[in-house]
Design a protein around this motif. Structure first.
Motif, PDB file in Angstrom:
ATOM      1  N   SER A 152       0.796  -1.337  -0.012  1.00 38.69           N
ATOM      2  CA  SER A 152       0.038   0.075  -0.037  1.00 38.69           C
ATOM      3  C   SER A 152       0.987   1.150  -0.048  1.00 38.69           C
ATOM      4  O   SER A 152       1.697   1.203   0.624  1.00 38.69           O
ATOM      5  CB  SER A 152      -0.912   0.007   1.126  1.00 38.69           C
ATOM      6  OG  SER A 152      -1.538   1.339   1.264  1.00 38.69           O
ATOM      7  N   HIS A 153       0.583   2.162  -0.906  1.00 36.53           N
ATOM      8  CA  HIS A 153       1.362   3.626  -0.879  1.00 36.53           C
ATOM      9  C   HIS A 153       1.463   4.210   0.352  1.00 36.53           C
ATOM     10  O   HIS A 153       2.655   4.375   0.727  1.00 36.53           O
ATOM     11  CB  HIS A 153       0.734   4.225  -2.009  1.00 36.53           C
ATOM     12  CG  HIS A 153       1.508   5.760  -2.271  1.00 36.53           C
ATOM     13  ND1 HIS A 153       2.543   5.675  -2.851  1.00 36.53           N
ATOM     14  CD2 HIS A 153       1.232   6.980  -1.930  1.00 36.53           C
ATOM     15  CE1 HIS A 153       3.064   6.995  -2.780  1.00 36.53           C
ATOM     16  NE2 HIS A 153       2.180   7.646  -2.331  1.00 36.53           N
ATOM     17  N   TYR A 154       0.655   4.204   1.279  1.00 38.01           N
ATOM     18  CA  TYR A 154       0.657   4.830   2.323  1.00 38.01           C
ATOM     19  C   TYR A 154       0.442   3.920   3.440  1.00 38.01           C
ATOM     20  O   TYR A 154       0.910   4.220   4.547  1.00 38.01           O
ATOM     21  CB  TYR A 154      -0.572   5.756   2.576  1.00 38.01           C
ATOM     22  CG  TYR A 154      -0.609   6.791   1.604  1.00 38.01           C
ATOM     23  CD1 TYR A 154       0.483   8.046   1.930  1.00 38.01           C
ATOM     24  CD2 TYR A 154      -1.507   7.236   0.845  1.00 38.01           C
ATOM     25  CE1 TYR A 154       0.551   9.102   0.933  1.00 38.01           C
ATOM     26  CE2 TYR A 154      -1.338   8.366   0.010  1.00 38.01           C
ATOM     27  CZ  TYR A 154      -0.393   9.357   0.027  1.00 38.01           C
ATOM     28  OH  TYR A 154      -0.406  10.294  -0.744  1.00 38.01           O
ATOM     29  N   GLY A 155      -0.126   2.603   3.221  1.00 39.28           N
ATOM     30  CA  GLY A 155      -0.333   1.716   4.501  1.00 39.28           C
ATOM     31  C   GLY A 155       1.053   1.213   4.910  1.00 39.28           C
ATOM     32  O   GLY A 155       1.132   0.727   6.083  1.00 39.28           O
ATOM     33  N   LYS A 156       2.051   1.139   4.254  1.00 35.85           N
ATOM     34  CA  LYS A 156       3.368   0.602   4.411  1.00 35.85           C
ATOM     35  C   LYS A 156       3.842   1.490   5.527  1.00 35.85           C
ATOM     36  O   LYS A 156       4.875   0.923   6.210  1.00 35.85           O
ATOM     37  CB  LYS A 156       4.218   0.549   3.491  1.00 35.85           C
ATOM     38  CG  LYS A 156       4.678   1.738   2.541  1.00 35.85           C
ATOM     39  CD  LYS A 156       5.586   1.593   1.359  1.00 35.85           C
ATOM     40  CE  LYS A 156       5.527   2.661   0.403  1.00 35.85           C
ATOM     41  NZ  LYS A 156       6.322   2.628  -0.803  1.00 35.85           N
ATOM     42  N   TYR A 157       3.351   2.470   5.940  1.00 36.81           N
ATOM     43  CA  TYR A 157       4.057   3.464   7.081  1.00 36.81           C
ATOM     44  C   TYR A 157       2.865   3.286   8.506  1.00 36.81           C
ATOM     45  O   TYR A 157       3.240   4.023   9.140  1.00 36.81           O
ATOM     46  CB  TYR A 157       3.991   4.838   6.541  1.00 36.81           C
ATOM     47  CG  TYR A 157       4.982   5.076   5.360  1.00 36.81           C
ATOM     48  CD1 TYR A 157       6.242   4.801   5.433  1.00 36.81           C
ATOM     49  CD2 TYR A 157       4.542   5.353   4.175  1.00 36.81           C
ATOM     50  CE1 TYR A 157       7.143   5.265   4.203  1.00 36.81           C
ATOM     51  CE2 TYR A 157       5.167   5.533   3.255  1.00 36.81           C
ATOM     52  CZ  TYR A 157       6.746   5.358   3.026  1.00 36.81           C
ATOM     53  OH  TYR A 157       7.205   5.673   1.961  1.00 36.81           O
ATOM     54  N   LEU A 158       1.782   2.693   8.300  1.00 37.37           N
ATOM     55  CA  LEU A 158       0.846   2.547   9.406  1.00 37.37           C
ATOM     56  C   LEU A 158       1.513   1.883  10.381  1.00 37.37           C
ATOM     57  O   LEU A 158       2.160   0.754  10.334  1.00 37.37           O
ATOM     58  CB  LEU A 158      -0.293   1.867   8.907  1.00 37.37           C
ATOM     59  CG  LEU A 158      -1.517   1.585   9.710  1.00 37.37           C
ATOM     60  CD1 LEU A 158      -2.113   3.345  10.069  1.00 37.37           C
ATOM     61  CD2 LEU A 158      -2.669   1.134   9.238  1.00 37.37           C
ATOM     62  N   ALA A 168      -4.530   7.198  11.550  1.00 34.41           N
ATOM     63  CA  ALA A 168      -3.990   6.269  10.701  1.00 34.41           C
ATOM     64  C   ALA A 168      -4.415   6.553   9.017  1.00 34.41           C
ATOM     65  O   ALA A 168      -3.902   5.942   8.241  1.00 34.41           O
ATOM     66  CB  ALA A 168      -5.170   5.149  10.843  1.00 34.41           C
ATOM     67  N   GLY A 169      -5.206   7.772   8.809  1.00 32.46           N
ATOM     68  CA  GLY A 169      -5.349   8.342   7.336  1.00 32.46           C
ATOM     69  C   GLY A 169      -6.191   7.417   6.444  1.00 32.46           C
ATOM     70  O   GLY A 169      -6.061   7.019   5.361  1.00 32.46           O
ATOM     71  N   MET A 170      -6.964   6.741   7.177  1.00 32.35           N
ATOM     72  CA  MET A 170      -7.959   5.842   6.485  1.00 32.35           C
ATOM     73  C   MET A 170      -9.109   6.404   5.610  1.00 32.35           C
ATOM     74  O   MET A 170      -9.436   7.685   6.085  1.00 32.35           O
ATOM     75  CB  MET A 170      -8.624   4.579   7.334  1.00 32.35           C
ATOM     76  CG  MET A 170      -7.266   3.825   7.959  1.00 32.35           C
ATOM     77  SD  MET A 170      -7.726   2.383   9.166  1.00 32.35           S
ATOM     78  CE  MET A 170      -8.147   1.216   8.143  1.00 32.35           C
ATOM     79  N   SER A 213     -13.395   4.990  13.706  1.00 35.83           N
ATOM     80  CA  SER A 213     -13.660   3.624  14.557  1.00 35.83           C
ATOM     81  C   SER A 213     -13.029   2.227  14.002  1.00 35.83           C
ATOM     82  O   SER A 213     -12.525   1.385  14.271  1.00 35.83           O
ATOM     83  CB  SER A 213     -15.010   3.304  14.640  1.00 35.83           C
ATOM     84  OG  SER A 213     -15.623   4.083  15.650  1.00 35.83           O
ATOM     85  N   VAL A 214     -12.765   2.459  12.595  1.00 41.94           N
ATOM     86  CA  VAL A 214     -12.058   1.230  11.815  1.00 41.94           C
ATOM     87  C   VAL A 214     -10.708   1.110  12.182  1.00 41.94           C
ATOM     88  O   VAL A 214     -10.215  -0.097  12.114  1.00 41.94           O
ATOM     89  CB  VAL A 214     -12.652   1.361  10.294  1.00 41.94           C
ATOM     90  CG1 VAL A 214     -11.346   2.516   9.789  1.00 41.94           C
ATOM     91  CG2 VAL A 214     -12.167  -0.050   9.470  1.00 41.94           C
ATOM     92  N   ALA A 215     -10.256   2.306  12.568  1.00 41.34           N
ATOM     93  CA  ALA A 215      -8.748   2.077  13.149  1.00 41.34           C
ATOM     94  C   ALA A 215      -8.485   1.168  14.341  1.00 41.34           C
ATOM     95  O   ALA A 215      -7.646   0.413  14.418  1.00 41.34           O
ATOM     96  CB  ALA A 215      -8.321   3.414  13.391  1.00 41.34           C
ATOM     97  N   ALA A 216      -9.557   1.293  15.105  1.00 43.45           N
ATOM     98  CA  ALA A 216      -9.537   0.433  16.458  1.00 43.45           C
ATOM     99  C   ALA A 216      -9.947  -1.080  16.053  1.00 43.45           C
ATOM    100  O   ALA A 216      -9.179  -1.999  16.657  1.00 43.45           O
ATOM    101  CB  ALA A 216     -10.593   0.852  17.395  1.00 43.45           C
TER     102      ALA A 216
END
Length: 372
Positions: A152-158, A168-170, A213-216
């Motif tokens: 993932s372009h951004y997910g790899k930094y999560l 989280a920037g979701m 809430s999806v982050a949790a």
């Protein structure tokens, strides 16, 4: 007969359209609530969904203060609590119950829905996982647990920290007011993992605060993966049993037996209060360090992106006495006032609480002002 048949056909067609449009969870919600109660979420949802038990052992009830319930609540506070459909209020001062009151047929043994207070409890479990060696730190990448995020372009930094601090920037808009919102879907959906993994990371994590809430839920999925245990089992082992919780609790799950990590721990106010007392005591309980002091400090440290938010726990350093608090939908609070050695638990059923410019409910300050 023809009219009845036409109505049945129309209803079936409508149901099929709803299901095929990706809103099948609405049909599940309707069926569930016809069977088990009101359609809207409630603090009394413990029987509505499947759940995992959070077991306790060697229960140790709170000691009651010598002046237990002798001092009545002020008229100002009592009026506000009744207006906001309060179910319970519990005050712990210097480690003893000084006041305890229940409404609407609730009692000290009633299990009540935490809603988003569970996010703060989940953050506590992350500290336990670090202490146990399942994680190096909260800055570990989520991609180390779920490799799909490496692509993932951004997910790899999560990181775990980003999920706890709501940075989280979701691609998720938090919305509670209509049945087609992602939050409504999350509350009733049959497969939480499928939903969470289907949400893209749209922005660089760590750059801004956005409550999601999806982050949790993703955090809960990761914690379950690294420990190899159900969240309810881990919570029982690390918190419920060591603190001698007075009652067992429940953690609602989806149809796949995954806990609703973003919400829905059903416990009593007395046991929720022990969680607040544990944090006030910097993770120490009767001489035993349950969570490291360093992690407890980080848990309660506000972020640069939002100085009213820590690791899924809210903060108010803008007025005296300063406080930290767990905050759940419909007005659930575990309020911690360290300088007063006070913990206050309030539960209720009111979705129109007034908030300040930092989205903190004004009721928290009112409660503190009236009880300290």
């Amino acid at each position: 007969m023809k009219k009845l048949l036409s109505a049945v056909i129309a209803a079936s067609a409508a149901a099929a359209i709803v299901y095929l449009s990706g809103y099948g969870y609405i049909l599940n919600a309707i069926i569930l609530n016809i069977k088990n109660g009101p359609f809207t979420p409630s603090i009394d949802d413990e029987e509505k969904f499947p759940s995992h038990s959070i077991n306790t052992s060697n229960p140790e009830p709170w000691e009651k203060d010598i002046a237990y319930n002798e001092k009545k609540l002020s008229e100002c506070l009592l009026t506000d609590l009744e207006k906001t459909r309060t179910s319970s209020i519990l005050v712990i001062h210097n480690g003893k119950i000084t006041h305890e009151q229940y409404w609407k047929d609730h009692s000290p043994s009633s299990l009540m829905n935490s809603f988003s207070m569970a996010k703060g409890i989940l953050a506590i479990l992350i500290g336990c996982a670090i202490d146990d060696g399942f994680l190096q730190s909260e800055d570990e990448l989520i991609s180390s647990v779920f490799p799909k995020y490496k692509n993932s372009h951004y997910g790899k930094y999560l990181t775990f920290r980003h999920l706890m601090t709501m940075q989280a920037g979701m691609d998720w808009e938090e919305e509670y007011h209509h049945p087609f919102s992602p939050n409504s879907k999350q509350y009733f959906i049959a497969d939480l993992a499928q939903q969470a993994f289907g949400i893209d990371i749209k922005e660089m994590p760590g750059e801004k605060y956005e409550y999601q809430s999806v982050a949790a839920q993703l955090l809960g999925l990761a914690l379950r993966k690294i420990t190899g245990k159900e969240l309810a089992v881990y919570l029982s082992e690390k918190i419920w049993k060591p603190l001698g919780m007075e009652f067992y609790a429940k953690w609602s799950t989806d149809d796949k037996e995954m806990e609703k990590a973003f919400c829905c721990i059903h416990a009593t106010p007395r046991d929720f209060a022990k969680i607040g007392q544990l944090i006030i005591q910097q993770g120490n309980w009767k001489g035993r360090q349950i969570i490291s002091q360093d992690y407890c400090k980080r848990l309660l440290t506000t972020t640069k992106a939002n100085d009213a938010f820590c690791y899924a726990i809210w903060a108010n350093d803008d007025s005296e006495p300063r406080c930290r608090f767990f905050y759940g939908f419909l007005g659930q609070f575990i309020i911690m006032v360290p300088e007063k050695n006070m913990v206050i638990v309030k539960t209720g059923f009111y979705n129109r609480l007034e908030v300040d410019r930092k989205q903190r409910p004004l009721q928290v300050k009112l409660i503190i002002d009236q009880l300290t």
